[in-house]
Design an enzyme around this catalytic site. Structure first.
Site, PDB file in Angstrom:
ATOM      1  N   ASN A 165     113.035  47.315   8.561  1.00 22.66           N
ATOM      2  CA  ASN A 165     113.460  46.810   9.657  1.00 22.66           C
ATOM      3  C   ASN A 165     113.940  45.224   9.789  1.00 22.66           C
ATOM      4  O   ASN A 165     114.787  44.864  10.539  1.00 22.66           O
ATOM      5  CB  ASN A 165     112.037  46.810  10.756  1.00 22.66           C
ATOM      6  CG  ASN A 165     110.914  46.031  10.228  1.00 22.66           C
ATOM      7  OD1 ASN A 165     110.726  45.906   9.074  1.00 22.66           O
ATOM      8  ND2 ASN A 165     110.086  45.414  11.111  1.00 22.66           N
ATOM      9  N   CYS A 211     107.067  44.844  14.012  1.00 21.12           N
ATOM     10  CA  CYS A 211     105.804  45.213  14.019  1.00 21.12           C
ATOM     11  C   CYS A 211     104.962  44.450  15.121  1.00 21.12           C
ATOM     12  O   CYS A 211     103.902  44.879  15.734  1.00 21.12           O
ATOM     13  CB  CYS A 211     105.082  45.101  12.582  1.00 21.12           C
ATOM     14  SG  CYS A 211     105.098  43.499  11.978  1.00 21.12           S
ATOM     15  N   GLU A 267     100.481  44.284   4.940  1.00 21.48           N
ATOM     16  CA  GLU A 267     100.942  43.857   6.297  1.00 21.48           C
ATOM     17  C   GLU A 267     101.210  45.095   7.138  1.00 21.48           C
ATOM     18  O   GLU A 267     102.407  45.661   6.842  1.00 21.48           O
ATOM     19  CB  GLU A 267     101.771  42.652   6.619  1.00 21.48           C
ATOM     20  CG  GLU A 267     101.911  42.089   7.822  1.00 21.48           C
ATOM     21  CD  GLU A 267     103.077  43.099   8.649  1.00 21.48           C
ATOM     22  OE1 GLU A 267     102.486  43.582   9.650  1.00 21.48           O
ATOM     23  OE2 GLU A 267     104.249  42.798   8.634  1.00 21.48           O
ATOM     24  N   GLU A 284      98.916  36.159   5.076  1.00 25.27           N
ATOM     25  CA  GLU A 284      99.834  35.312   4.307  1.00 25.27           C
ATOM     26  C   GLU A 284     100.467  34.105   5.228  1.00 25.27           C
ATOM     27  O   GLU A 284     100.123  34.277   6.259  1.00 25.27           O
ATOM     28  CB  GLU A 284     100.960  36.353   3.646  1.00 25.27           C
ATOM     29  CG  GLU A 284     100.952  37.457   2.984  1.00 25.27           C
ATOM     30  CD  GLU A 284     102.036  38.417   2.627  1.00 25.27           C
ATOM     31  OE1 GLU A 284     102.960  38.237   3.222  1.00 25.27           O
ATOM     32  OE2 GLU A 284     101.579  39.424   1.711  1.00 25.27           O
TER      33      GLU A 284
END
Length: 427
Positions: free
Chosen positions: A95, A227, A193, A408
């Site tokens: 994405n 996301c 993630e 992160e």
């Protein structure tokens, strides 16, 4: 294999950022053609952030400190040192291809690791373009290795390799579960993630003009294929009708067009299969008795005849859903958002937390006390207030529950991509 952190490394990481920046337009066009996003989005978001990733991590690694303590009663001093982990396996999604690939490569090599990175097989062009810049930037041979292939073959080989002790993955929760399973025999360090079902909570004192403009953007940017996109909008009942009317009007102004059209707000979805998946959720919503105020099946999609076969769809708003609906519980990952009224603060917190995900949330209110109170109770790794997608790379990024494992960011990436050792000296 590891290499040392030194000033030459800072130079080549900054040089790599400079080289990408010098070809920003070429990278933006390639990203758009490969992924379907608008050129404007790639030009203003994807590629600039990729450049920033290298520049930020080039020097931030130098500013971390280690710990030191003394035990006078035992005549001992303790201190910590950090060293690279080794070969880092990095797997990035389709994405935000270069954006998220560089988000992993930059801190990994800044901490002294070598990397084997696998971009998505669906969007590999900008990764290949970046490969051609490594030599020019002075990156030593073997430090960054890019593997092109599918997840089940190339990705799984990386996850299962005994000489790759650390894996950073961004993608679906289902794939992450397989990574955990396959890597378990090797006790690898993992940073995952994953997906989100992100709520926006709009209280009655919100600045509606700013809220609606931003929430349309947070719902449909990059075709909803981020996301962090908003897919559930909870609006206090006293302003629900006014909000819905204005939100639908604003959504209808969100133009879908060929990615090269400067006026287009949304391009094409990634694939025919993904388009069909997103459309299937709208069909399910209708079967459950929901309403579609605007979007798919209601309004007319205007696309040039030569692009009719593209994977385009209109941004779609759904109302009248129960909390148990699959459209309210599952990640759709497309230009679809659901709007639901609520009465009280307690009610909306329960609803916002009532999914398996916990990546991000947005609050819209002028009440600072409410901001602190609600944000603290939300099960989300990030909470934005009166804004969306504003990031400080120094701070942790990641989700709760099924939205991920680990964090992160400047310090968190440094901790993840290094091993810490405690040394004790008796004197």
């Amino acid at each position: 294999m590891v290499f040392q952190i030194h000033r030459k490394g800072i130079v080549y990481r900054c040089k790599l950022a400079d080289l990408i920046e010098s070809q920003l337009e070429e990278f933006a066009l390639a990203e758009s053609q490969d992924q379907g996003k608008t050129v404007a989005f790639a030009r203003t978001v994807d590629i600039p952030r990729s450049i920033q990733n290298f520049r930020f991590f080039s020097t931030t690694v130098l500013h971390h400190t280690t710990e030191c303590t003394q035990m006078e009663s035992m005549a001992c001093m303790h201190y910590t040192v950090r060293s690279p982990v080794g070969v880092a396996g990095l797997i990035s999604p389709w994405n935000l291809p270069l954006y998220l690939l560089t988000w992993k490569i930059a801190p990994a090599i800044a901490c002294g690791n070598t990397v084997v990175a696998k971009p998505s097989e669906m969007t590999s062009i900008t990764a290949w373009m970046m490969c051609k810049l490594f030599n020019a930037a002075g990156v030593p041979p073997g430090v960054v290795n890019i593997v092109f292939g599918t997840g089940p073959k190339a990705g799984e080989a990386l996850v299962c390799h005994p000489d790759v002790p650390i894996i950073s993955f961004t993608g679906s929760t289902v794939t992450a579960q397989r990574i955990i399973e396959k890597s378990a025999p090797y006790c690898k360090k993992l940073s995952l993630e994953l997906g989100g079902k992100n709520p926006a909570i709009v209280f009655e004192d919100a600045n509606l003009e700013e809220c609606i403009n931003t929430t349309v953007r947070s719902s449909f940017s990059n075709q909803g294929e981020i996301c962090l996109c908003t897919s559930r909008i909870y609006v206090q009942r006293t302003i629900y009708e006014a909000f819905l009317k204005r939100f639908v009007e604003a959504t209808k102004e969100w133009k879908v067009g060929v990615p090269s059209d400067p006026a287009a707000c949304m391009g094409a979805l990634i694939s025919e299969n993904h388009l069909a998946k997103v459309q299937s959720y709208i069909k399910k919503a209708l079967e459950e008795g929901a309403s579609i105020p605007c979007g798919e099946g209601v309004d007319t999609l205007v696309i040039p005849p030569e692009n009719k076969q593209g994977y385009f769809m209109l941004p779609t708003v759904i109302t009248g859903l129960k909390e148990s609906s699959c459209c309210m519980q599952e990640e759709i990952f497309g230009p679809v958002t659901c709007i639901v009224p609520f009465n009280s603060e307690e009610e909306v917190i329960k609803k916002a937390n009532g999914v398996k995900y916990g990546l991000a949330a947005t609050l819209w209110t002028k009440d600072v006390g409410r901001v602190h109170r609600v944000a603290k109770k939300l099960q989300s790794g990030l909470v934005w207030t009166n804004c969306w997608l504003i990031r400080d790379l120094n701070l942790p990024f990641g989700g709760m529950k099924a939205s991920g494992l680990g964090r992160e960011g400047a310090k968190d990436s440094y901790d993840f991509f290094t091993e810490v050792k405690t040394i004790t000296i008796k004197h």
